[in-house]
Design a protein around this motif. Structure first.
Motif, PDB file in Angstrom:
ATOM      1  N   GLY A 172      -4.870  10.501   0.847  1.00  0.00           N
ATOM      2  CA  GLY A 172      -5.370   9.139   0.537  1.00  0.00           C
ATOM      3  C   GLY A 172      -5.139   8.359   1.828  1.00  0.00           C
ATOM      4  O   GLY A 172      -5.969   7.231   1.795  1.00  0.00           O
ATOM      5  N   ALA A 185      -9.187   0.697   4.380  1.00  0.00           N
ATOM      6  CA  ALA A 185      -8.945  -0.616   3.299  1.00  0.00           C
ATOM      7  C   ALA A 185      -8.100  -1.656   3.979  1.00  0.00           C
ATOM      8  O   ALA A 185      -8.361  -2.747   4.134  1.00  0.00           O
ATOM      9  CB  ALA A 185      -8.530  -0.082   2.087  1.00  0.00           C
ATOM     10  N   LEU A 192      -0.270  -1.074  -4.679  1.00  0.00           N
ATOM     11  CA  LEU A 192      -1.660  -0.239  -4.446  1.00  0.00           C
ATOM     12  C   LEU A 192      -1.373   1.319  -4.313  1.00  0.00           C
ATOM     13  O   LEU A 192      -0.993   1.476  -3.010  1.00  0.00           O
ATOM     14  CB  LEU A 192      -2.809  -0.799  -4.073  1.00  0.00           C
ATOM     15  N   ASP A 193      -1.776   2.159  -5.106  1.00  0.00           N
ATOM     16  CA  ASP A 193      -1.664   3.636  -4.591  1.00  0.00           C
ATOM     17  C   ASP A 193      -3.121   4.069  -4.302  1.00  0.00           C
ATOM     18  O   ASP A 193      -3.912   4.028  -5.164  1.00  0.00           O
ATOM     19  CB  ASP A 193      -1.071   4.320  -5.724  1.00  0.00           C
ATOM     20  N   VAL A 194      -3.053   4.758  -3.194  1.00  0.00           N
ATOM     21  CA  VAL A 194      -4.472   5.509  -2.641  1.00  0.00           C
ATOM     22  C   VAL A 194      -4.158   6.931  -2.528  1.00  0.00           C
ATOM     23  O   VAL A 194      -3.875   7.343  -1.683  1.00  0.00           O
ATOM     24  CB  VAL A 194      -4.948   4.650  -1.410  1.00  0.00           C
ATOM     25  N   ASN A 195      -4.369   7.577  -3.776  1.00  0.00           N
ATOM     26  CA  ASN A 195      -4.033   8.941  -3.644  1.00  0.00           C
ATOM     27  C   ASN A 195      -5.184   9.673  -3.782  1.00  0.00           C
ATOM     28  O   ASN A 195      -6.420   9.500  -4.443  1.00  0.00           O
ATOM     29  CB  ASN A 195      -3.306   9.345  -4.691  1.00  0.00           C
ATOM     30  N   ALA A 239       0.007   5.672  -0.102  1.00  0.00           N
ATOM     31  CA  ALA A 239      -0.941   6.854  -0.242  1.00  0.00           C
ATOM     32  C   ALA A 239      -0.209   8.166  -0.195  1.00  0.00           C
ATOM     33  O   ALA A 239       0.992   8.234   0.908  1.00  0.00           O
ATOM     34  CB  ALA A 239      -1.863   6.403   0.914  1.00  0.00           C
ATOM     35  N   TRP A 268       0.884  -1.170  -0.002  1.00  0.00           N
ATOM     36  CA  TRP A 268       0.036   0.059  -0.074  1.00  0.00           C
ATOM     37  C   TRP A 268       0.900   1.284  -0.131  1.00  0.00           C
ATOM     38  O   TRP A 268       1.862   1.105   0.730  1.00  0.00           O
ATOM     39  CB  TRP A 268      -0.959   0.196   1.127  1.00  0.00           C
ATOM     40  N   ALA A 306      -8.275   6.689   3.583  1.00  0.00           N
ATOM     41  CA  ALA A 306      -8.970   5.480   2.885  1.00  0.00           C
ATOM     42  C   ALA A 306      -7.992   4.235   2.895  1.00  0.00           C
ATOM     43  O   ALA A 306      -8.283   3.200   2.862  1.00  0.00           O
ATOM     44  CB  ALA A 306      -9.014   5.884   1.593  1.00  0.00           C
ATOM     45  N   LEU A 307      -6.527   4.658   2.789  1.00  0.00           N
ATOM     46  CA  LEU A 307      -5.689   3.510   2.798  1.00  0.00           C
ATOM     47  C   LEU A 307      -5.695   2.622   4.329  1.00  0.00           C
ATOM     48  O   LEU A 307      -5.843   1.541   4.323  1.00  0.00           O
ATOM     49  CB  LEU A 307      -4.111   4.000   2.822  1.00  0.00           C
TER      50      LEU A 307
END
Length: 401
Positions: A229, A236, A262-265, A225, A223, A232-233
């Motif tokens: 983000g 999740a 996985l990028d959560v931006n 972010a 992960w 949300a990271l």
């Protein structure tokens, strides 16, 4: 000149399969019902059908694995075959899996067993699957029948494969699979049911085969972010990983399965808004879950990837062989001193040179994972060059420069 990377003695080099994906004709499972439903609750590329006919061809397949130089085979026993109807156990099915284990041992291959790999008996899913309070006891009963037959032949038992993936897909709709629910309360109940089933199975295994190592095989993401983000990271990761790590402290090993980063931006200005949104179950249910479902519906098809300049696999995943190192380091930090087993790793590609590159660096039947190609019309096996490369690594116990 660089030196080759040499691994410890008795290092386990293996390959892995899931029963439903390779055995064929798993007719009493919930996934078979999904695949053969004239109006399926979620689209699928193709039914499993006879698959790779591994149920009948396992002796040749295991012999091939050993011939390549690998010393470990992780495979799943299929609950739906062993208990096709509630309380009715198929003795022949149990003996079949005993023979698979014995075939491994005959060839000097260490068997690693998974008790539940995504599929459930259809009767279990009709009864509410993981949300039914009776499931942990049913799973313990099933585990007892398996272990009474296997005893201590297999030194590693994974109770449940990828609980985070299985439950977020089945109960949040991130990638819809049985039982096709999208509800936070059901998710919480299912996650609790998975953890309880794992605890029960672990107790049974330690009672009947105290020398066998027990754990779960976790689907972990690398992960990343930005500031916006981060909420949300964290949300999740808690749903997908941490909730199931809560049961890992008492396990003998941690199974790690990582395929991508996985990028959560998000814009920084949205950080506090998203944090507040995710603290509200009502808003999360009303707004976030439909968003996840829309994302899944618009997922990158396996036939191609967007022209966004990012290298991707056939699954649409970001090409990130280094992700496995990141997740292993995280697990080693969280569970200092606990044994770590990479229970799955690989890449979906039709270019076998890519597979060697991916392994060196760090789903349906159209995404071509695997070291051996199978013609599903003739069932002929064709060993890929990557299998020979990987077998040489296993045989010499070192990674060439």
């Amino acid at each position: 000149m660089s030196e080759p990377l040499i691994f410890p003695d008795r290092f386990l080099w293996g390959a892995a399969t899931a029963a439903h994906q390779v055995e064929g004709n798993n007719t009493t499972s919930d996934w078979w019902e999904w695949e053969t439903d004239p109006a399926p609750k979620a689209p699928l590329a193709e039914p499993s059908g006879i698959a790779c006919d591994h149920f009948n061809r396992y002796k040749d397949d295991i012999a091939l694995l050993a011939k390549l130089g690998l010393n470990t085979y992780r495979f799943s026993v299929e609950w739906a075959r062993i208990e096709p109807r509630q309380g009715e156990f198929d003795h022949e099915a149990l003996l079949h899996y005993v023979d698979m284990v014995d075939t491994c041992l005959k060839h000097g291959v260490t068997p690693v067993i998974t008790l539940q790999h995504f599929t459930l008996p259809a009767w279990v899913t009709r009864a509410g699957a993981w949300t039914n309070p009776g499931l942990p006891a049913w799973f313990a009963r099933y585990t007892r029948h398996v272990m009474e037959h296997l005893q201590d032949r297999a030194p590693y038992i994974c109770t449940i494969n990828e609980p985070g993936n299985m439950i977020t897909r089945g109960y949040l709709g991130t990638f819809p699979t049985p039982p096709f629910v999208r509800n936070l309360d059901a998710f919480d109940a299912a996650a609790a049911g998975v953890n309880a089933a794992h605890r029960n199975a672990r107790e049974v295994i330690r009672e009947l085969a105290p020398g066998v190592k027990v754990g779960m095989a976790h689907a972990l993401q690398d992960w990343h972010a930005n500031s916006g983000g981060t909420p949300a990271l964290r949300w999740a990761r808690e749903l997908h990983e941490d909730r199931f790590f809560a049961e890992t402290a008492e396990d003998d090993f941690v199974g790690v399965q990582t395929y991508t980063r996985l990028d959560v931006n998000a814009p920084r200005i949205l950080r506090h808004v998203s944090a507040a949104l995710l603290r509200s179950r009502r808003l999360t249910q009303a707004l976030v879950l439909p968003h996840l479902h829309r994302q899944a519906a618009a997922a990158v098809p396996v036939e191609g990837a967007p022209d966004d300049g990012i290298r991707r696999t056939q699954m649409g995943y970001r090409w990130a062989p280094e992700a496995i190192e990141a997740t292993i380091r995280r697990v080693a930090h969280l569970f200092s001193g606990k044994e770590i087993v990479i229970t799955e790793h690989g890449v979906a590609t039709d270019d076998d040179a890519d597979r060697v590159e991916y392994l060196r660096a760090g789903d349906g039947y159209r995404p071509t994972y695997g070291l051996v190609a199978v013609d599903r019309t003739t069932q002929d096996r064709a060993v890929k060059p990557s299998a020979h490369w990987y077998g040489d690594v296993a045989r010499t116990n070192q990674m060439p420069v």
